[in-house]
Design a protein around this motif. Structure first.
Motif, PDB file in Angstrom:
ATOM      1  N   MET A 147       0.816  -1.210   0.000  1.00 43.24           N
ATOM      2  CA  MET A 147       0.000   0.000   0.000  1.00 43.24           C
ATOM      3  C   MET A 147       0.848   1.258   0.000  1.00 43.24           C
ATOM      4  SD  MET A 147      -3.438  -0.742   2.162  1.00 43.24           S
ATOM      5  CE  MET A 147      -2.708  -0.804   3.765  1.00 43.24           C
ATOM      6  N   GLU A 148       1.867   1.265   0.861  1.00 41.57           N
ATOM      7  CA  GLU A 148       2.712   2.461   0.999  1.00 41.57           C
ATOM      8  C   GLU A 148       4.178   2.039   0.977  1.00 41.57           C
ATOM      9  OE1 GLU A 148       1.813   5.463   0.877  1.00 41.57           O
ATOM     10  OE2 GLU A 148      -0.299   5.559   1.486  1.00 41.57           O
ATOM     11  N   PRO A 149       4.704   1.765  -0.240  1.00 39.10           N
ATOM     12  CA  PRO A 149       6.051   1.183  -0.326  1.00 39.10           C
ATOM     13  C   PRO A 149       7.157   2.093   0.213  1.00 39.10           C
ATOM     14  CG  PRO A 149       5.150   1.673  -2.519  1.00 39.10           C
ATOM     15  CD  PRO A 149       4.052   1.889  -1.547  1.00 39.10           C
ATOM     16  N   GLU A 150       6.905   3.376   0.285  1.00 41.87           N
ATOM     17  CA  GLU A 150       7.962   4.319   0.688  1.00 41.87           C
ATOM     18  C   GLU A 150       8.035   4.501   2.202  1.00 41.87           C
ATOM     19  OE1 GLU A 150       9.394   6.488  -2.141  1.00 41.87           O
ATOM     20  OE2 GLU A 150       8.633   4.617  -3.036  1.00 41.87           O
ATOM     21  N   LYS A 151       7.013   4.026   2.904  1.00 40.02           N
ATOM     22  CA  LYS A 151       6.917   4.411   4.309  1.00 40.02           C
ATOM     23  C   LYS A 151       7.228   3.266   5.266  1.00 40.02           C
ATOM     24  CE  LYS A 151       3.557   8.074   3.488  1.00 40.02           C
ATOM     25  NZ  LYS A 151       2.108   8.317   3.428  1.00 40.02           N
ATOM     26  N   ASP A 152       7.581   3.628   6.484  1.00 43.37           N
ATOM     27  CA  ASP A 152       7.787   2.653   7.548  1.00 43.37           C
ATOM     28  C   ASP A 152       6.466   1.935   7.855  1.00 43.37           C
ATOM     29  OD1 ASP A 152       9.332   1.693  10.090  1.00 43.37           O
ATOM     30  OD2 ASP A 152       7.414   2.470  10.834  1.00 43.37           O
ATOM     31  N   ALA A 153       6.535   0.608   7.923  1.00 46.80           N
ATOM     32  CA  ALA A 153       5.302  -0.183   8.056  1.00 46.80           C
ATOM     33  C   ALA A 153       4.485   0.216   9.290  1.00 46.80           C
ATOM     34  CB  ALA A 153       5.643  -1.673   8.112  1.00 46.80           C
ATOM     35  N   TYR A 154       5.145   0.370  10.432  1.00 46.82           N
ATOM     36  CA  TYR A 154       4.380   0.641  11.646  1.00 46.82           C
ATOM     37  C   TYR A 154       3.732   2.029  11.608  1.00 46.82           C
ATOM     38  CZ  TYR A 154       2.871   0.343  16.501  1.00 46.82           C
ATOM     39  OH  TYR A 154       2.105   0.313  17.644  1.00 46.82           O
ATOM     40  N   GLU A 155       4.409   2.996  10.959  1.00 48.15           N
ATOM     41  CA  GLU A 155       3.799   4.323  10.818  1.00 48.15           C
ATOM     42  C   GLU A 155       2.519   4.232   9.974  1.00 48.15           C
ATOM     43  OE1 GLU A 155       4.690   6.894  12.499  1.00 48.15           O
ATOM     44  OE2 GLU A 155       6.683   6.260  13.159  1.00 48.15           O
ATOM     45  N   VAL A 156       2.571   3.412   8.932  1.00 49.04           N
ATOM     46  CA  VAL A 156       1.381   3.248   8.084  1.00 49.04           C
ATOM     47  C   VAL A 156       0.242   2.624   8.895  1.00 49.04           C
ATOM     48  CG1 VAL A 156       0.436   2.176   5.997  1.00 49.04           C
ATOM     49  CG2 VAL A 156       2.808   2.983   6.017  1.00 49.04           C
ATOM     50  N   LEU A 157       0.579   1.630   9.706  1.00 49.97           N
ATOM     51  CA  LEU A 157      -0.439   0.974  10.532  1.00 49.97           C
ATOM     52  C   LEU A 157      -1.071   1.957  11.523  1.00 49.97           C
ATOM     53  CD1 LEU A 157       1.400  -2.416  11.139  1.00 49.97           C
ATOM     54  CD2 LEU A 157      -0.822  -2.134   9.984  1.00 49.97           C
ATOM     55  N   LEU A 158      -0.231   2.736  12.183  1.00 48.99           N
ATOM     56  CA  LEU A 158      -0.764   3.720  13.133  1.00 48.99           C
ATOM     57  C   LEU A 158      -1.730   4.675  12.432  1.00 48.99           C
ATOM     58  CD1 LEU A 158       2.434   4.633  15.212  1.00 48.99           C
ATOM     59  CD2 LEU A 158       0.449   3.328  16.021  1.00 48.99           C
ATOM     60  N   ASP A 159      -1.317   5.113  11.247  1.00 52.41           N
ATOM     61  CA  ASP A 159      -2.117   6.066  10.475  1.00 52.41           C
ATOM     62  C   ASP A 159      -3.437   5.447  10.005  1.00 52.41           C
ATOM     63  OD1 ASP A 159      -2.047   8.756   8.882  1.00 52.41           O
ATOM     64  OD2 ASP A 159      -2.588   7.229   7.398  1.00 52.41           O
ATOM     65  N   MET A 160      -3.445   4.117   9.816  1.00 53.46           N
ATOM     66  CA  MET A 160      -4.676   3.458   9.364  1.00 53.46           C
ATOM     67  C   MET A 160      -5.786   3.557  10.393  1.00 53.46           C
ATOM     68  SD  MET A 160      -3.370  -0.005   7.429  1.00 53.46           S
ATOM     69  CE  MET A 160      -4.837  -0.976   7.795  1.00 53.46           C
ATOM     70  N   TYR A 161      -5.407   3.494  11.670  1.00 57.64           N
ATOM     71  CA  TYR A 161      -6.435   3.507  12.719  1.00 57.64           C
ATOM     72  C   TYR A 161      -6.608   4.888  13.338  1.00 57.64           C
ATOM     73  CZ  TYR A 161      -6.031  -1.467  12.137  1.00 57.64           C
ATOM     74  OH  TYR A 161      -6.025  -2.724  11.588  1.00 57.64           O
ATOM     75  N   GLU A 162      -5.629   5.744  13.121  1.00 54.06           N
ATOM     76  CA  GLU A 162      -5.714   7.081  13.701  1.00 54.06           C
ATOM     77  C   GLU A 162      -4.977   8.025  12.750  1.00 54.06           C
ATOM     78  OE1 GLU A 162      -7.588   8.258  15.633  1.00 54.06           O
ATOM     79  OE2 GLU A 162      -6.762   9.471  17.262  1.00 54.06           O
ATOM     80  N   GLU A 163      -5.721   8.436  11.727  1.00 56.91           N
ATOM     81  CA  GLU A 163      -5.144   9.231  10.646  1.00 56.91           C
ATOM     82  C   GLU A 163      -4.376  10.437  11.186  1.00 56.91           C
ATOM     83  OE1 GLU A 163      -7.906  10.128   7.221  1.00 56.91           O
ATOM     84  OE2 GLU A 163      -7.049  12.117   7.578  1.00 56.91           O
ATOM     85  N   GLY A 164      -3.175  10.616  10.686  1.00 51.92           N
ATOM     86  CA  GLY A 164      -2.383  11.795  11.076  1.00 51.92           C
ATOM     87  C   GLY A 164      -1.531  11.553  12.315  1.00 51.92           C
ATOM     88  N   MET A 165      -1.644  10.352  12.914  1.00 45.09           N
ATOM     89  CA  MET A 165      -0.863  10.083  14.124  1.00 45.09           C
ATOM     90  C   MET A 165       0.457   9.414  13.748  1.00 45.09           C
ATOM     91  SD  MET A 165      -0.637  10.505  17.263  1.00 45.09           S
ATOM     92  CE  MET A 165      -2.213  11.364  17.436  1.00 45.09           C
ATOM     93  N   ASP A 166       1.504   9.657  14.543  1.00 44.98           N
ATOM     94  CA  ASP A 166       2.793   9.028  14.274  1.00 44.98           C
ATOM     95  C   ASP A 166       3.452   8.612  15.573  1.00 44.98           C
ATOM     96  OD1 ASP A 166       4.543  11.313  15.314  1.00 44.98           O
ATOM     97  OD2 ASP A 166       3.203  12.306  13.889  1.00 44.98           O
ATOM     98  N   SER A 167       4.459   7.750  15.462  1.00 39.66           N
ATOM     99  CA  SER A 167       5.029   7.171  16.678  1.00 39.66           C
ATOM    100  C   SER A 167       5.829   8.186  17.486  1.00 39.66           C
ATOM    101  CB  SER A 167       5.886   5.945  16.336  1.00 39.66           C
ATOM    102  OG  SER A 167       6.983   6.328  15.544  1.00 39.66           O
ATOM    103  N   ALA A 168       6.344   9.228  16.838  1.00 37.81           N
ATOM    104  CA  ALA A 168       7.080  10.240  17.610  1.00 37.81           C
ATOM    105  C   ALA A 168       6.142  10.912  18.609  1.00 37.81           C
ATOM    106  CB  ALA A 168       7.704  11.277  16.669  1.00 37.81           C
ATOM    107  N   THR A 169       4.955  11.265  18.138  1.00 37.52           N
ATOM    108  CA  THR A 169       3.974  11.893  19.031  1.00 37.52           C
ATOM    109  C   THR A 169       3.548  10.925  20.126  1.00 37.52           C
ATOM    110  OG1 THR A 169       3.145  13.086  17.098  1.00 37.52           O
ATOM    111  CG2 THR A 169       1.770  13.127  19.076  1.00 37.52           C
ATOM    112  N   ILE A 170       3.277   9.691  19.712  1.00 37.54           N
ATOM    113  CA  ILE A 170       2.824   8.710  20.706  1.00 37.54           C
ATOM    114  C   ILE A 170       3.918   8.463  21.746  1.00 37.54           C
ATOM    115  CG2 ILE A 170       2.021   6.340  21.045  1.00 37.54           C
ATOM    116  CD1 ILE A 170       0.714   6.455  18.315  1.00 37.54           C
ATOM    117  N   ASP A 171       5.161   8.317  21.283  1.00 41.58           N
ATOM    118  CA  ASP A 171       6.268   8.135  22.236  1.00 41.58           C
ATOM    119  C   ASP A 171       6.261   9.246  23.277  1.00 41.58           C
ATOM    120  OD1 ASP A 171       7.245   5.835  21.106  1.00 41.58           O
ATOM    121  OD2 ASP A 171       8.784   6.821  19.890  1.00 41.58           O
TER     122      ASP A 171
END
Lengths: 499, 499
Positions: A147-171
């Motif tokens: 789906m998103e070949p350029e992006k980090d897999a876990y970032e894509v997953l986070l964005d799937m359930y909470e659009e616009g969210m990223d692991s830096a913010t969550i951390d």
């Protein structure tokens, strides 16, 4: 322009009609369908899901999306339609990149994996599930990779359930939480446990249903625009505009379970019931922002429903419907609904330790997707983290890593939404009290619907027009922070436990 | 051959999947859907009905039907498939002859007419409904005229609801009924009315639901292959093989209503639950033979359910679930469930006077379709017939011609099926007693399921493979006759009323 838009709207409507059939079949399977009809219904569900998928990946639909994305046309669309085109195009492009064979394989493997998880959980045996979990991890990685070949897999997953969210913010905000929670829990532990034996007994289930309906009406659930049924696990489902339903389950010896599930699911439902009708048949009507959704259910359940003042106007009615409560003193009841203690099972955890259950899962998911932790080491890692965060160690995997369904069907990245929801809820509380004054007198005077109305006006009406980060910014005027939730916890439990 | 048959089966399956969605939407609308979601659900229902109609009138389907009708191919089909091709071709040809515009107009007018009937019934004002009834009569005549231009309209209508039935047969057996019933009713009237005040009181609705479920299980309803919900009027609906559902409604002051509706709908459901799985996705699975269907529901409700022996093994349980019955002596209860007296409303009538309610409607329908009676003379005609048949005259049209929905949506020709059902039931009773001995000891010993099993084996398993006339011939070895029903009435009520 108008012609393309009309054709596009026709297509959207058709998609919605297939989705409505799929929803209704799912609803029916979970609430009503008898055992012997399940196979046939699953087949029909598969048929309509495929028809729906075809519509959302058809060339005709893709061409309309492309056409309406042209800046001069896009600018003429209203905001609901703009969102629909934007999200539609993103999803269209994502799905176009997933090979059909792989997708079918992924869906089938998910279904089998879920079944194996059920079996492993029943048997308390991780080794039964381990190869399937392993497969789901690698297939999910592959899926989002398409789906998103350029992006980090876990970032894509986070964005799937909470659009616009990223692991830096969550951390950042989960660390804030962790730091604040550990000392709070030590203080609570030092204060000792309350005696809750006054609640023991047998509670009639028909009466529990009456309590549920009373509470749902009380907080503003609209029975003309929704319904309630019974299912194995409580959930909320929007069938269409004007029909947002919840379910509940009832335990004869634990009435608080159905009571707080009702308020929780009621929060989800009230959100969707109050989406502005102008967004019907647009993407804004579908609230796939799981954090924002949880912010509403958890706000109703915990911040409102576990506030002793919430119960002052209705405790008498509760006693009328379930007479056993007449012998439970009000302050014992309030202690019982705010009983904080470390426990193994997320879904039964109190609002404070719940946060740590989520942080544990988030850290596990990072270990899986970032550090490539070996699947057979995961149970041990889970137990270590449990001990580190909550000071208790599961005796077996059923009360450890096997307890939740999410990973079995590939829903990695979903868990953080629960805690994000609580954190947004803390921020909304802060803002409500700035605008309306302290919740306590509002609740004590039976004016809970004023709070519901505030949430309707500030949040619900927009559906998913704004993602969670944007919604928080618009409502509270600042970035996401865990501080309001922590300060709510400290104040509330300081009063209850006297520190 | 195999290729055409496989393609045909694929097409049938697709048709069934759309029909399943339509059923589920209808079920939902009548049992669960909240007010505000109705519009959207009706729209989706319209969409899927149209898709389903398209599939059943598509050229591709027509060509397959023609192909499979060729004698050398037809001979190779199994009996379920033969029926499917035969009925499919008949319906295909009928629908082909109906102009699309007329059909749409007919469907829309029906829906409006039904609404106006509701309003007229509420207001008790026939003049509101009269122009719509007039229109429905002429449009229905036109509709069946398109479908079967060579045949008498009323014969076509009768055949639509009870395949193979004709007015000559109905005239013969309804006359037999009338002749036998009038002296019986005089004797019952002379015997005087029983005192039923012991049953007055308030009956908890949750407990009524428990009684309903107990009775459904008792007669052989399979809860793994069906479900029960609440609706305005009780009905039974087959969603798919393995999922046959019924509904009920509950009156706080009249517990016999839900009890006998449960047994009645249970009879319908047990029929469909026991259709042989070899007929899945064939025409035999769809039981459009309304007389045969009613024969089962009315058999369970009246011939079994109103037999005092039926209650001997379960009267204690009834009293446990609804304690008010503990103070009702068994013989008073048995009188209450067999209380025969003339009344205005068909759906509330006892099993004896019910027959005359149907004969009245059948005579009215003949007056409309054969004698072209003017619509504005119909209320008077109704009242005259009521007086002639039952000796009472309605005070207004709400308790006269406006009481039933059937004519408002064009279902002329449906009514006779109800009485035909009772008549078939009498014949089946006769045959069961020949084969198994008197019902009384079987029921008194709690062996009702042996009767259910007999019906399963002789009738239910075939679905609609044989039409009613054929089914009666196969099971009883003779032509349809009203004599067994009349002799059952005379024996039973002679004992109860002592003549």
């Amino acid at each position: 322009m108008n012609q393309t838009l009309d054709k596009f709207k026709e297509h959207l409507k058709k998609m919605r009609q297939y989705e409505q059939a799929v929803c209704l079949l799912n609803w029916d399977l979970q609430t009503m369908a008898p055992k012997k009809g399940v196979e046939s219904k699953l087949e029909t569900l598969g048929f309509f899901s495929t028809e729906s998928f075809k519509l959302s990946t058809s060339e005709e639909y893709g061409a309309m999306l492309q056409e309406l994305s042209r800046p001069e046309l896009f600018a003429q669309l209203d905001e609901g339609m703009q969102l629909t085109v934007k999200r539609g195009l993103r999803d269209y492009q994502r799905f176009q990149r997933v090979p059909q064979d792989f997708y079918t394989d992924y869906v089938t493997t998910s279904a089998r994996s879920e079944k194996m998880w059920e079996e492993a959980k029943r048997a308390g045996d991780f080794s039964l599930f381990s190869p399937w979990l392993d497969k789901m991890i690698s297939m999910t990685r592959q899926y989002v990779g398409y789906m998103e070949p350029e992006k980090d897999a876990y970032e894509v997953l986070l964005d799937m359930y909470e659009e616009g969210m990223d692991s830096a913010t969550i951390d950042r905000i989960f660390d804030e939480m962790k730091e604040g929670l550990l000392p709070l829990l030590s203080k609570i532990a030092a204060a000792g446990m309350p005696d809750l034996s006054a609640l023991e007994g047998h509670y009639d289930i028909d009466a529990q249903k009456k309590v549920q309906n009373m509470l749902l009406s009380y907080i503003g659930f609209d029975f003309d625009g929704g319904a309630v049924a019974e299912s194995e696990h409580p959930f909320t489902m929007g069938i269409c505009h004007g029909d947002i339903r919840t379910t509940n389950h009832y335990l004869e010896d634990a009435p608080l379970s159905a009571i707080f599930s009702a308020i929780h699911e009621g929060g989800h439902a009230i959100f969707e019931q109050n989406i502005d009708p102008v967004f019907v048949n647009t993407a804004a009507e579908q609230v796939n922002l799981m954090g924002l959704h949880e912010s509403q259910s958890r706000f109703f359940e915990n911040i409102l429903g576990r506030n002793p003042n919430f119960w002052k106007p209705v405790y008498g009615q509760l006693g009328e419907l379930l007479p056993q409560f007449q012998t439970v003193p009000f302050d014992v009841f309030c202690r019982a609904i705010n009983d904080v203690r470390p426990s193994f099972i997320r879904t039964e955890a109190d609002e404070v330790t719940y946060c740590l259950h989520i942080i544990l899962r988030y850290e596990m998911e990072k270990a899986i997707f970032r550090d490539h932790a070996a699947t057979d080491t995961l149970p041990e890692l889970w137990n270590d983290k449990m001990e580190e965060l909550l000071g208790i160690r599961p005796a077996n995997d059923a009360e450890g890593i096997l307890q939740d369904m999410h990973w079995s069907d590939g829903s990695f990245g979903y868990f953080p939404s629960y805690l994000l929801g609580s954190i947004y809820g803390g921020m909304f509380l802060n803002q409500i009290e700035k605008e309306l004054g302290s919740l306590d007198p509002i609740l004590a005077e039976g004016r809970v619907k004023e709070i519901t109305a505030w949430l309707n006006k500030k949040i619900h009406r927009y559906g998913s027009l704004y993602n969670s980060r944007q919604a928080v910014q618009r409502v509270c005027g600042c970035e996401i922070s865990a501080a309001p939730l922590l300060s709510y916890f400290n104040k509330k439990y300081g009063e209850i436990y006297g520190f």
